[in-house]
Design an enzyme around this catalytic site. Structure first.
Site: not given
Ligand code: ASP
Length: 343
Positions: A16, A62, A280
């Site tokens: 992000t 991700s 957990q």
């Molecule tokens: N989906 C983004 C990532 O992990 C979220 C972030 O950057 O915080 O790349």
């Protein structure tokens, strides 16, 4: 002694922090790293030399995978002689996995490797990106008698530096997105940077950096839940070439005492699959044998993940399975703190 100006390398992987909104779809996507620097002219005011390097194609974290961890490790390795501290810009979603993995891959690390990112893109009015980035660079540049203060992989987010392999992402919205439930913060940023010296990792400075690049991917995580089916566990444990499993259990390492469950695990362990028990719960430790519901796990040779996060347990398993450790020594090695990930 004259104070030298530290050389800091910013490694941009994506996330992000460097994203913009697609005009058509409104979705966030990664953009050119050079634009990131244009957006933070304040970087020029810092008392260090900043060099930058970017993934050719920045990723949303991700999409992170071990191949990219090796890419990050190789960038660190090939610049090690000339760089005093690293800041890795990374999406927050899998940042704890990456920080944990890099901690194991970089044996005898004696310089700071600080992971950071942000919840809002750098161009957003209310962004948390600037503070996270600027303070991460300052922490990476912190020196005492021209030697780095931090000598480990850390994760900086919202005024706190944590040991990377102790962190987990706990919030998808708050600026305070990470937590280190079982280990104190290393640095707190307020008016001053308050370093918690007692908690810093103290590597053996006589050993040189060894970069481990072989990570085993034939592993799985099984998270227990009331009612989990034997067929589900069976199919995971019968996965071709499976070498290790992280078992996420309840409380202090407890699980169902039903025979089918223990038998399936026992069979897998006899076949040479390593099974690691982590809790957990967000905080606290596995303590096999404390309850009847965990003593059978201990008996059949399940490895204790102690107070490890799942992220650290998983990457430690990938790392140790890549090390050709004999079956006889594996459990002892796994249950030992290698980079301050358990205590
Ligand atoms: N989906 C983004 C990532 O992990 C979220 C972030 O950057 O915080 O790349």
């Amino acid at each position: 002694m004259t104070k030298s100006i530290p050389n800091i390398l910013l490694i941009y992987t994506g996330g992000t922090i460097g994203m913009i909104k697609d005009v058509e779809t409104g979705a966030l996507r990664a953009f050119d790293f050079n634009n990131l620097l244009l957006r933070i002219p304040e970087l020029k005011l810092l008392d260090c030399n900043i060099k930058t390097i970017s993934f050719a194609e920045p990723i949303d974290s991700s999409n992170m995978k071990p191949k990219y961890w090796v890419d990050i490790a190789e960038i660190i390795e090939s610049n090690y002689d000339n760089i005093d501290g690293y800041v890795v810009l990374h999406g927050s979603d899998t940042m704890s996995y990456s920080a944990s993995a890099l901690s194991f891959m970089l044996e005898n690390l004696s310089k700071p490797v600080i992971f950071t990112g942000s919840q809002l893109p750098i161009g957003d009015l209310r962004t948390d990106a600037k503070e996270n980035l600027i303070t991460s660079i300052q922490i990476a540049a912190l020196q005492h008698y021209n030697k780095p203060v931090i000598k480990e992989v850390g994760l900086y987010f919202e005024y706190k530096l944590y040991r990377g392999n102790r962190t987990t992402k706990v919030n998808a919205e708050h600026f305070e997105a990470f937590s280190s439930p079982n280990y104190p913060d290393l640095v707190e940023s307020g008016v001053h940077l308050k370093v918690n010296y007692d908690s810093l990792y103290k590597p053996n400075l006589r050993q040189s950096l060894i970069v481990h690049k072989h990570l085993e991917k034939d592993i799985a995580i099984i998270k227990l839940f009331p009612g989990i089916l034997s067929t589900t566990i069976q199919s995971i444990l019968n996965t071709e070439n499976l070498k290790g499993v992280i078992l996420e259990t309840y409380g202090s390492g407890n699980c169902t005492t039903e025979n089918w469950f223990i038998e399936l695990l026992n069979e897998a362990i006899k076949k040479g699959i390593y099974v690691v028990n982590v809790t957990q719960c967000l905080g606290g430790s596995v303590s096999m044998g404390q309850y009847e519901t965990s003593s059978k796990l201990k008996k059949i040779g399940v490895i204790s993940g102690k107070n490890s996060t799942t992220e650290a347990a998983l990457s430690k398993l990938m790392y140790l399975l890549g090390q050709n450790i004999s079956a006889k020594d594996f459990k002892t090695k796994y249950e030992t703190s290698l980079r301050g990930e358990i205590n």
